[in-house]
Design a protein around this motif. Sequence first.
Motif, PDB file in Angstrom:
ATOM      1  N   GLY A  55      -8.527  16.185  -3.380  1.00  0.00           N
ATOM      2  CA  GLY A  55      -9.500  15.331  -4.045  1.00  0.00           C
ATOM      3  C   GLY A  55      -8.965  13.932  -4.280  1.00  0.00           C
ATOM      4  N   GLY A  56      -9.771  13.109  -4.930  1.00  0.00           N
ATOM      5  CA  GLY A  56      -9.371  11.745  -5.239  1.00  0.00           C
ATOM      6  C   GLY A  56     -10.508  10.988  -5.886  1.00  0.00           C
ATOM      7  N   ALA A  57     -10.188   9.862  -6.490  1.00  0.00           N
ATOM      8  CA  ALA A  57     -11.195   9.072  -7.210  1.00  0.00           C
ATOM      9  C   ALA A  57     -11.906   8.106  -6.260  1.00  0.00           C
ATOM     10  CB  ALA A  57     -10.542   8.315  -8.362  1.00  0.00           C
ATOM     11  N   PHE A  58     -12.648   8.685  -5.320  1.00  0.00           N
ATOM     12  CA  PHE A  58     -13.428   7.904  -4.370  1.00  0.00           C
ATOM     13  C   PHE A  58     -14.502   8.818  -3.791  1.00  0.00           C
ATOM     14  CE2 PHE A  58     -10.699  10.298  -1.742  1.00  0.00           C
ATOM     15  CZ  PHE A  58     -11.255  10.361  -0.481  1.00  0.00           C
ATOM     16  N   ASP A  59     -15.356   8.284  -2.933  1.00  0.00           N
ATOM     17  CA  ASP A  59     -16.511   9.042  -2.453  1.00  0.00           C
ATOM     18  C   ASP A  59     -16.635   8.986  -0.934  1.00  0.00           C
ATOM     19  OD1 ASP A  59     -17.545   9.533  -5.196  1.00  0.00           O
ATOM     20  OD2 ASP A  59     -17.816   7.359  -5.182  1.00  0.00           O
ATOM     21  N   VAL A  60     -17.393   9.934  -0.397  1.00  0.00           N
ATOM     22  CA  VAL A  60     -17.731   9.934   1.024  1.00  0.00           C
ATOM     23  C   VAL A  60     -18.825   8.899   1.261  1.00  0.00           C
ATOM     24  CG1 VAL A  60     -18.609  11.335   2.933  1.00  0.00           C
ATOM     25  CG2 VAL A  60     -17.141  12.386   1.182  1.00  0.00           C
ATOM     26  N   ASP A  61     -18.692   8.118   2.320  1.00  0.00           N
ATOM     27  CA  ASP A  61     -19.700   7.117   2.664  1.00  0.00           C
ATOM     28  C   ASP A  61     -21.049   7.801   2.879  1.00  0.00           C
ATOM     29  OD1 ASP A  61     -21.276   5.101   3.729  1.00  0.00           O
ATOM     30  OD2 ASP A  61     -19.720   4.353   5.071  1.00  0.00           O
ATOM     31  N   PRO A  62     -22.092   7.438   2.110  1.00  0.00           N
ATOM     32  CA  PRO A  62     -23.403   8.071   2.282  1.00  0.00           C
ATOM     33  C   PRO A  62     -23.953   7.969   3.704  1.00  0.00           C
ATOM     34  CG  PRO A  62     -23.348   6.819   0.243  1.00  0.00           C
ATOM     35  CD  PRO A  62     -22.090   6.478   0.983  1.00  0.00           C
ATOM     36  N   ALA A  63     -23.537   6.959   4.450  1.00  0.00           N
ATOM     37  CA  ALA A  63     -24.006   6.819   5.830  1.00  0.00           C
ATOM     38  C   ALA A  63     -23.595   8.013   6.680  1.00  0.00           C
ATOM     39  CB  ALA A  63     -23.471   5.530   6.436  1.00  0.00           C
TER      40      ALA A  63
ATOM     41  N   ARG B  29      -8.989   6.728   4.648  1.00  0.00           N
ATOM     42  CA  ARG B  29      -8.702   8.109   4.274  1.00  0.00           C
ATOM     43  C   ARG B  29      -9.779   9.040   4.815  1.00  0.00           C
ATOM     44  NH1 ARG B  29      -7.640  11.145  -1.625  1.00  0.00           N
ATOM     45  NH2 ARG B  29      -7.854  13.213  -0.680  1.00  0.00           N
ATOM     46  N   THR B  30     -11.051   8.686   4.622  1.00  0.00           N
ATOM     47  CA  THR B  30     -12.141   9.546   5.064  1.00  0.00           C
ATOM     48  C   THR B  30     -12.122   9.733   6.576  1.00  0.00           C
ATOM     49  OG1 THR B  30     -13.529   8.958   3.173  1.00  0.00           O
ATOM     50  CG2 THR B  30     -14.654   9.794   5.126  1.00  0.00           C
ATOM     51  N   THR B  31     -11.876   8.662   7.325  1.00  0.00           N
ATOM     52  CA  THR B  31     -11.823   8.768   8.781  1.00  0.00           C
ATOM     53  C   THR B  31     -10.740   9.745   9.221  1.00  0.00           C
ATOM     54  OG1 THR B  31     -12.668   6.522   9.086  1.00  0.00           O
ATOM     55  CG2 THR B  31     -11.440   7.474  10.916  1.00  0.00           C
ATOM     56  N   ALA B  32      -9.563   9.638   8.609  1.00  0.00           N
ATOM     57  CA  ALA B  32      -8.462  10.524   8.971  1.00  0.00           C
ATOM     58  C   ALA B  32      -8.751  11.964   8.564  1.00  0.00           C
ATOM     59  CB  ALA B  32      -7.171  10.040   8.320  1.00  0.00           C
ATOM     60  N   GLU B  33      -9.288  12.161   7.370  1.00  0.00           N
ATOM     61  CA  GLU B  33      -9.570  13.522   6.912  1.00  0.00           C
ATOM     62  C   GLU B  33     -10.661  14.179   7.740  1.00  0.00           C
ATOM     63  OE1 GLU B  33      -8.143  13.643   2.277  1.00  0.00           O
ATOM     64  OE2 GLU B  33     -10.186  12.966   2.675  1.00  0.00           O
TER      65      GLU B  33
ATOM     66  N   PRO C 258       0.832  -1.209   0.000  1.00  0.00           N
ATOM     67  CA  PRO C 258       0.000   0.000   0.000  1.00  0.00           C
ATOM     68  C   PRO C 258       0.868   1.263   0.000  1.00  0.00           C
ATOM     69  CG  PRO C 258      -0.858  -1.591   1.569  1.00  0.00           C
ATOM     70  CD  PRO C 258       0.467  -2.130   1.110  1.00  0.00           C
ATOM     71  N   TRP C 259       0.413   2.272  -0.732  1.00  0.00           N
ATOM     72  CA  TRP C 259       1.217   3.475  -0.871  1.00  0.00           C
ATOM     73  C   TRP C 259       0.356   4.734  -0.884  1.00  0.00           C
ATOM     74  CZ3 TRP C 259       0.679   5.683  -5.958  1.00  0.00           C
ATOM     75  CH2 TRP C 259       0.122   4.817  -6.917  1.00  0.00           C
ATOM     76  N   TYR C 260       0.990   5.844  -0.474  1.00  0.00           N
ATOM     77  CA  TYR C 260       0.362   7.162  -0.525  1.00  0.00           C
ATOM     78  C   TYR C 260       0.707   7.842  -1.847  1.00  0.00           C
ATOM     79  CZ  TYR C 260      -0.666   7.145   4.529  1.00  0.00           C
ATOM     80  OH  TYR C 260      -1.153   6.867   5.777  1.00  0.00           O
ATOM     81  N   ALA C 261      -0.123   8.829  -2.224  1.00  0.00           N
ATOM     82  CA  ALA C 261       0.125   9.548  -3.474  1.00  0.00           C
ATOM     83  C   ALA C 261      -0.413  10.978  -3.378  1.00  0.00           C
ATOM     84  CB  ALA C 261      -0.550   8.831  -4.644  1.00  0.00           C
TER      85      ALA C 261
ATOM     86  N   HIS D  43      -2.657   9.277   6.753  1.00  0.00           N
ATOM     87  CA  HIS D  43      -3.987   8.910   7.272  1.00  0.00           C
ATOM     88  C   HIS D  43      -3.876   8.233   8.634  1.00  0.00           C
ATOM     89  CE1 HIS D  43      -5.077   8.608   2.733  1.00  0.00           C
ATOM     90  NE2 HIS D  43      -4.856   9.847   3.116  1.00  0.00           N
ATOM     91  N   ARG D  44      -3.604   9.019   9.647  1.00  0.00           N
ATOM     92  CA  ARG D  44      -3.538   8.529  11.011  1.00  0.00           C
ATOM     93  C   ARG D  44      -4.468   9.405  11.858  1.00  0.00           C
ATOM     94  NH1 ARG D  44       0.722   4.878  12.036  1.00  0.00           N
ATOM     95  NH2 ARG D  44      -0.306   4.739  14.067  1.00  0.00           N
ATOM     96  N   ALA D  45      -5.729   8.988  11.943  1.00  0.00           N
ATOM     97  CA  ALA D  45      -6.727   9.790  12.643  1.00  0.00           C
ATOM     98  C   ALA D  45      -6.330  10.084  14.076  1.00  0.00           C
ATOM     99  CB  ALA D  45      -8.082   9.076  12.600  1.00  0.00           C
TER     100      ALA D  45
END
Length: 237
Positions: A66-74, A91-95, A23-26, A47-49
């Motif tokens: 940004g990035g090619a992914f989405d926020v969890d609708p929940a 990523r979302t949890t950390a952001e 796994p890698w960051y970009a 990504h270390r919440a």
Amino acid sequence: MTKRPTIGLTLDAEAPGGYSKFPWYAIRQNYMDAIADAGGIPVAVPHRAELAGAYLDIIDALVVTGGAFDVDPALYGDATRHDTVSLKQGRTTAELALLRGALARDMPVLGICGGEQLLAVALGGTLIQHIPAEIVNALAHEQPNPRDQPGHDVQISPGTRLAAIVGTASMRINSSHHQAVRDPGAALRINATAPDGVIEGVESATHRFCLGVQWHPEFLIDPGDARILAALVGAAS
């Protein structure tokens, strides 16, 4: 010489393959270059919440990229998920931890593309999960031409912080998203819209500098893009 402020930028996360078998960051180089050229010292934030507070202690402003992914609708109360939605939960949890901590400190914040959407969710807003499924005659928000070219115009709302920053009534912007802010919530106001009515920017009137744009100002397509980044750096100085 005036000390340059340190601007933290969130990284993307990729599964093994391509650059590494692990796994890698970009992050795109132009994110970092645009911040440096605007007068800041760009630093990458992983990504270390649990370390969000520690990272916020050493930066002066936060950029959620940004990035090619989405926020969890929940996270904004939707019980269903469109088939096109893809997640990066870590990523979302950390952001979210970084965003909420930065806002609590009244630290300057800029959300770019998916970062704008997450900013809205963090402050009580909701999202359109897939624009083509909900907006009749929508523009090609995932533009077919290269991302370093404009895709469409946006109208800048008069009297907003964004209008004061860019100094124009419209901008030419690139467009690389299939989701958008549906309702910014009570804490944010709309500052830019596309010709088809899709929300393209939001801002807080109660924070020192809290701005979200649906496009990518790091590509510097419109003169207003450099002004947005300069305003962020200026707010952090």
